[in-house]
Design a protein around this motif. Structure first.
Motif, mmCIF file in Angstrom:
data_model
loop_
_atom_site.group_PDB
_atom_site.id
_atom_site.type_symbol
_atom_site.label_atom_id
_atom_site.label_comp_id
_atom_site.label_asym_id
_atom_site.label_seq_id
_atom_site.Cartn_x
_atom_site.Cartn_y
_atom_site.Cartn_z
ATOM 1 N N ILE A 54 0.869 -1.181 0.000
ATOM 2 C CA ILE A 54 0.000 0.000 0.000
ATOM 3 C C ILE A 54 0.905 1.230 0.000
ATOM 4 O O ILE A 54 1.864 1.287 0.765
ATOM 5 N N TRP A 55 0.564 2.216 -0.829
ATOM 6 C CA TRP A 55 1.445 3.372 -0.927
ATOM 7 C C TRP A 55 0.673 4.645 -1.199
ATOM 8 O O TRP A 55 -0.493 4.616 -1.570
ATOM 9 N N ASP A 56 1.362 5.754 -1.007
ATOM 10 C CA ASP A 56 0.919 7.064 -1.492
ATOM 11 C C ASP A 56 2.166 7.882 -1.808
ATOM 12 O O ASP A 56 3.280 7.465 -1.511
ATOM 13 N N THR A 83 0.606 -3.090 -6.773
ATOM 14 C CA THR A 83 0.497 -2.269 -5.575
ATOM 15 C C THR A 83 -0.849 -1.544 -5.556
ATOM 16 O O THR A 83 -1.500 -1.390 -6.591
ATOM 17 N N VAL A 84 -1.256 -1.103 -4.371
ATOM 18 C CA VAL A 84 -2.545 -0.433 -4.203
ATOM 19 C C VAL A 84 -2.314 0.892 -3.484
ATOM 20 O O VAL A 84 -1.671 0.917 -2.429
ATOM 21 N N ARG A 85 -2.829 1.957 -4.059
ATOM 22 C CA ARG A 85 -2.731 3.259 -3.378
ATOM 23 C C ARG A 85 -3.657 3.263 -2.182
ATOM 24 O O ARG A 85 -4.720 2.662 -2.195
ATOM 25 N N THR A 88 -7.200 4.105 -2.934
ATOM 26 C CA THR A 88 -7.949 3.023 -3.577
ATOM 27 C C THR A 88 -8.457 2.043 -2.530
ATOM 28 O O THR A 88 -9.619 1.629 -2.568
ATOM 29 N N LEU A 89 -7.602 1.687 -1.598
ATOM 30 C CA LEU A 89 -8.010 0.764 -0.539
ATOM 31 C C LEU A 89 -9.135 1.357 0.295
ATOM 32 O O LEU A 89 -10.134 0.685 0.571
ATOM 33 N N GLY A 90 -9.008 2.612 0.675
ATOM 34 C CA GLY A 90 -10.042 3.264 1.476
ATOM 35 C C GLY A 90 -11.385 3.297 0.761
ATOM 36 O O GLY A 90 -12.421 2.982 1.341
ATOM 37 N N LYS A 91 -11.362 3.667 -0.512
ATOM 38 C CA LYS A 91 -12.607 3.700 -1.297
ATOM 39 C C LYS A 91 -13.200 2.308 -1.448
ATOM 40 O O LYS A 91 -14.420 2.131 -1.387
ATOM 41 N N ALA A 92 -12.346 1.310 -1.656
ATOM 42 C CA ALA A 92 -12.835 -0.070 -1.804
ATOM 43 C C ALA A 92 -13.509 -0.547 -0.523
ATOM 44 O O ALA A 92 -14.543 -1.218 -0.570
ATOM 45 N N ILE A 93 -12.950 -0.194 0.614
ATOM 46 C CA ILE A 93 -13.547 -0.592 1.888
ATOM 47 C C ILE A 93 -14.918 0.053 2.060
ATOM 48 O O ILE A 93 -15.890 -0.610 2.431
#
Length: 118
Positions: A54-56, A83-85, A88-93
């Motif tokens: 996970i990155w930014d 990799t996942v920004r 992106t992870l927050g929106k997917a959750i």
């Protein structure tokens, strides 16, 4: 950790056999929790997000390896996920919480699809 899914992909077990003991222990614990969630009696809807890295743009220590992970994933290396920004992870959750049809393991393609809904 996408690496929790290594036993499910080609060569994954071989890669895990080379992993340090602390990582093997971590992955075993993660799989145990995932199995408990999957075996729930319906009281909860198990959704497991499995991002690899996970990155930014502010996380400078991981930026150099992002292209490596993404290239290996694009080339089809089965035990390396794109990799996942963090966004992106927050929106997917959030999308997963809003959609009762979302259940089970969500790898990077599913996270990207869910994130696009927000």
């Amino acid at each position: 950790a996408a690496e929790a899914g290594w036993p499910e992909v080609e060569y994954g077990e071989r890669v895990e056999a080379l992993a340090p003991a602390w990582l093997v222990s971590y992955l075993a614990a993660k799989r145990l929790v995932e199995a408990e969630l999957a075996a729930s009696s319906g009281a909860i809807r198990p959704v497991v997000y499995r991002p690899s890295l996970i990155w930014d743009w502010k996380k400078l220590d991981v930026l150099p390896v992002i292209p490596v992970f993404n290239l290996l994933s694009a080339l089809g290396v089965p035990f390396v996920d794109k990799t996942v920004r963090v966004e992106t992870l927050g929106k997917a959750i959030v999308a997963g919480l809003n959609n009762e049809g979302v259940e089970g393991v969500q790898r990077f393609p599913q996270m990207e699809q869910l994130a696009a809904l927000i």
